[in-house]
Design a protein around this motif. Structure first.
Motif, PDB file in Angstrom:
ATOM      1  N   GLU A  88       1.566  16.074  -9.772  1.00 25.56           N
ATOM      2  CA  GLU A  88       1.927  14.768 -10.314  1.00 25.56           C
ATOM      3  C   GLU A  88       1.870  14.769 -11.842  1.00 25.56           C
ATOM      4  N   SER A  89       0.872  15.431 -12.405  1.00 19.36           N
ATOM      5  CA  SER A  89       0.779  15.520 -13.871  1.00 19.36           C
ATOM      6  C   SER A  89       1.964  16.292 -14.438  1.00 19.36           C
ATOM      7  N   ILE A  90       2.342  17.350 -13.746  1.00 23.69           N
ATOM      8  CA  ILE A  90       3.467  18.163 -14.199  1.00 23.69           C
ATOM      9  C   ILE A  90       4.764  17.362 -14.141  1.00 23.69           C
ATOM     10  N   TRP A  91       4.965  16.628 -13.059  1.00 24.68           N
ATOM     11  CA  TRP A  91       6.190  15.839 -12.932  1.00 24.68           C
ATOM     12  C   TRP A  91       6.207  14.678 -13.923  1.00 24.68           C
ATOM     13  N   CYS A  92       5.046  14.126 -14.220  1.00 24.39           N
ATOM     14  CA  CYS A  92       4.977  13.099 -15.262  1.00 24.39           C
ATOM     15  C   CYS A  92       5.419  13.711 -16.593  1.00 24.39           C
ATOM     16  N   PHE A  93       4.929  14.914 -16.889  1.00 25.22           N
ATOM     17  CA  PHE A  93       5.349  15.635 -18.095  1.00 25.22           C
ATOM     18  C   PHE A  93       6.866  15.817 -18.094  1.00 25.22           C
ATOM     19  N   LEU A  94       7.429  16.226 -16.951  1.00 19.10           N
ATOM     20  CA  LEU A  94       8.870  16.467 -16.887  1.00 19.10           C
ATOM     21  C   LEU A  94       9.655  15.190 -17.180  1.00 19.10           C
ATOM     22  N   CYS A  95       9.206  14.071 -16.641  1.00 15.36           N
ATOM     23  CA  CYS A  95       9.867  12.795 -16.939  1.00 15.36           C
ATOM     24  C   CYS A  95       9.739  12.447 -18.420  1.00 15.36           C
ATOM     25  N   PHE A 152       4.239   8.803 -11.131  1.00 18.89           N
ATOM     26  CA  PHE A 152       3.375   9.981 -11.143  1.00 18.89           C
ATOM     27  C   PHE A 152       1.992   9.651 -11.691  1.00 18.89           C
ATOM     28  N   ARG A 153       1.928   8.803 -12.691  1.00 20.81           N
ATOM     29  CA  ARG A 153       0.626   8.408 -13.216  1.00 20.81           C
ATOM     30  C   ARG A 153      -0.184   7.657 -12.146  1.00 20.81           C
ATOM     31  N   LEU A 154       0.482   6.816 -11.378  1.00 17.53           N
ATOM     32  CA  LEU A 154      -0.173   6.114 -10.275  1.00 17.53           C
ATOM     33  C   LEU A 154      -0.718   7.127  -9.266  1.00 17.53           C
ATOM     34  N   ASP A 155       0.065   8.143  -8.968  1.00 18.00           N
ATOM     35  CA  ASP A 155      -0.367   9.125  -7.979  1.00 18.00           C
ATOM     36  C   ASP A 155      -1.540   9.954  -8.498  1.00 18.00           C
ATOM     37  N   VAL A 156      -1.527  10.308  -9.785  1.00 18.55           N
ATOM     38  CA  VAL A 156      -2.660  11.053 -10.351  1.00 18.55           C
ATOM     39  C   VAL A 156      -3.936  10.217 -10.240  1.00 18.55           C
ATOM     40  N   ALA A 157      -3.814   8.920 -10.467  1.00 23.02           N
ATOM     41  CA  ALA A 157      -4.983   8.039 -10.349  1.00 23.02           C
ATOM     42  C   ALA A 157      -5.504   8.026  -8.910  1.00 23.02           C
ATOM     43  N   GLN A 158      -4.592   8.104  -7.944  1.00 23.03           N
ATOM     44  CA  GLN A 158      -4.978   8.094  -6.537  1.00 23.03           C
ATOM     45  C   GLN A 158      -5.427   9.466  -6.044  1.00 23.03           C
ATOM     46  N   ARG A 178       0.827  -1.213   0.000  1.00 21.10           N
ATOM     47  CA  ARG A 178       0.000   0.000   0.000  1.00 21.10           C
ATOM     48  C   ARG A 178       0.861   1.262   0.000  1.00 21.10           C
ATOM     49  N   GLN A 179       2.120   1.142   0.397  1.00 17.16           N
ATOM     50  CA  GLN A 179       3.025   2.285   0.416  1.00 17.16           C
ATOM     51  C   GLN A 179       3.321   2.816  -0.985  1.00 17.16           C
ATOM     52  N   LYS A 180       3.160   1.969  -2.002  1.00 16.70           N
ATOM     53  CA  LYS A 180       3.418   2.411  -3.373  1.00 16.70           C
ATOM     54  C   LYS A 180       2.508   3.577  -3.736  1.00 16.70           C
ATOM     55  N   ALA A 181       1.241   3.485  -3.365  1.00 16.70           N
ATOM     56  CA  ALA A 181       0.295   4.568  -3.649  1.00 16.70           C
ATOM     57  C   ALA A 181       0.472   5.731  -2.688  1.00 16.70           C
ATOM     58  N   GLU A 184      -3.443  13.467 -22.881  1.00 19.66           N
ATOM     59  CA  GLU A 184      -4.097  12.171 -22.717  1.00 19.66           C
ATOM     60  C   GLU A 184      -4.309  11.867 -21.251  1.00 19.66           C
ATOM     61  N   ALA A 185      -3.252  12.053 -20.446  1.00 14.96           N
ATOM     62  CA  ALA A 185      -3.354  11.762 -19.021  1.00 14.96           C
ATOM     63  C   ALA A 185      -4.423  12.628 -18.388  1.00 14.96           C
ATOM     64  N   SER A 186      -4.481  13.883 -18.768  1.00 13.38           N
ATOM     65  CA  SER A 186      -5.465  14.778 -18.196  1.00 13.38           C
ATOM     66  C   SER A 186      -6.880  14.321 -18.518  1.00 13.38           C
ATOM     67  N   LEU A 187      -7.085  13.884 -19.747  1.00  8.85           N
ATOM     68  CA  LEU A 187      -8.418  13.449 -20.138  1.00  8.85           C
ATOM     69  C   LEU A 187      -8.782  12.108 -19.512  1.00  8.85           C
ATOM     70  N   LEU A 188      -7.847  11.179 -19.507  1.00 10.04           N
ATOM     71  CA  LEU A 188      -8.135   9.845 -18.996  1.00 10.04           C
ATOM     72  C   LEU A 188      -8.275   9.824 -17.484  1.00 10.04           C
ATOM     73  N   LEU A 189      -7.460  10.611 -16.809  1.00  4.44           N
ATOM     74  CA  LEU A 189      -7.452  10.557 -15.351  1.00  4.44           C
ATOM     75  C   LEU A 189      -8.224  11.707 -14.726  1.00  4.44           C
ATOM     76  N   THR A 190      -8.768  12.575 -15.541  1.00  2.09           N
ATOM     77  CA  THR A 190      -9.561  13.714 -15.086  1.00  2.09           C
ATOM     78  C   THR A 190      -8.922  14.436 -13.904  1.00  2.09           C
ATOM     79  N   VAL A 191      -7.795  15.059 -14.179  1.00  2.00           N
ATOM     80  CA  VAL A 191      -7.125  15.849 -13.161  1.00  2.00           C
ATOM     81  C   VAL A 191      -8.062  16.968 -12.742  1.00  2.00           C
TER      82      VAL A 191
END
Length: 188
Positions: free
Chosen positions: A64-71, A51-57, A25-28, A87-94
């Motif tokens: 998290e979206s910004i750092w995913c972009f940076l990576c 970061f994608r995992l964190d956006v989902a959570q 559970r620490q992963k999330a 795509e991430a913004s639309l799929l994960l509804t930030v």
């Protein structure tokens, strides 16, 4: 997280991995912090996944979206990272971040923008907003490969009163960024 704050980025990832091994559970729970460490170890693919995992959570925090972009900008270039960002913004509804500075930072990364204008907008705002505007202006320049501009803004973030006195994890991150890039905090 303490190891990261102390500049031991590799040690921080090892400890995050141990924590996840003991309790999955620490992963999330710690994915943002671990992802930041992975970014500074140039492990961009793993960082983006974190970061994608964190956006989902936690879809209401835009960082998290910004750092995913940076990576992903390091992996695929800015334009492809921006396509993936959308795509991430639309799929994960930030969601909508409650912090005005972060809403503008998010927009700059998502749609393009002027980092200097971002900093100027928050130059007379609360100290934390100036810090975040400067930090993310620098990170934006770094994604574009503009090292001197990145240095100027991130060192300014560190030199701000918020950057110097805050116990905020991101204030520590700005200092770690400078350490990892071998930048002096006394130079602008």
């Amino acid at each position: 997280m303490l190891l990261f704050r102390q500049g031991d980025v590799m040690g921080s990832v090892a400890e995050f991995d141990k924590a996840i091994e003991l309790d999955s559970r620490q992963k999330a729970c710690r994915s943002l912090a671990k992802g930041l460490s992975l970014y500074y170890l140039d492990r961009f693919e793993e960082g983006a996944e974190q970061f994608r995992l964190d956006v989902a959570q936690n879809p209401n925090d835009t960082e998290e979206s910004i750092w995913c972009f940076l990576c992903e900008a390091q992996l695929y270039g800015v334009e492809e990272a921006r396509n993936r960002f959308l795509e991430a913004s639309l799929l994960l509804t930030v969601g909508r971040d409650s912090r005005p500075v972060m809403r503008q930072v998010y927009s700059m990364f998502k749609d393009g923008g002027n980092p200097q204008e971002l900093v100027d907008t928050f130059s007379s705002s609360r100290d934390g907003e100036y810090f975040y505007a400067s930090l993310y202006a620098g990170l934006y320049h770094e994604a574009l490969g503009e090292k001197e501009a990145a240095k100027k803004f991130i060192v300014a973030a560190c030199q701000s009163s918020y950057g110097q006195r805050s116990d905020d994890y991101m204030a520590s991150l700005a200092k770690v960024h400078c350490i990892c890039r071998h930048w002096s905090l006394t130079q602008a």
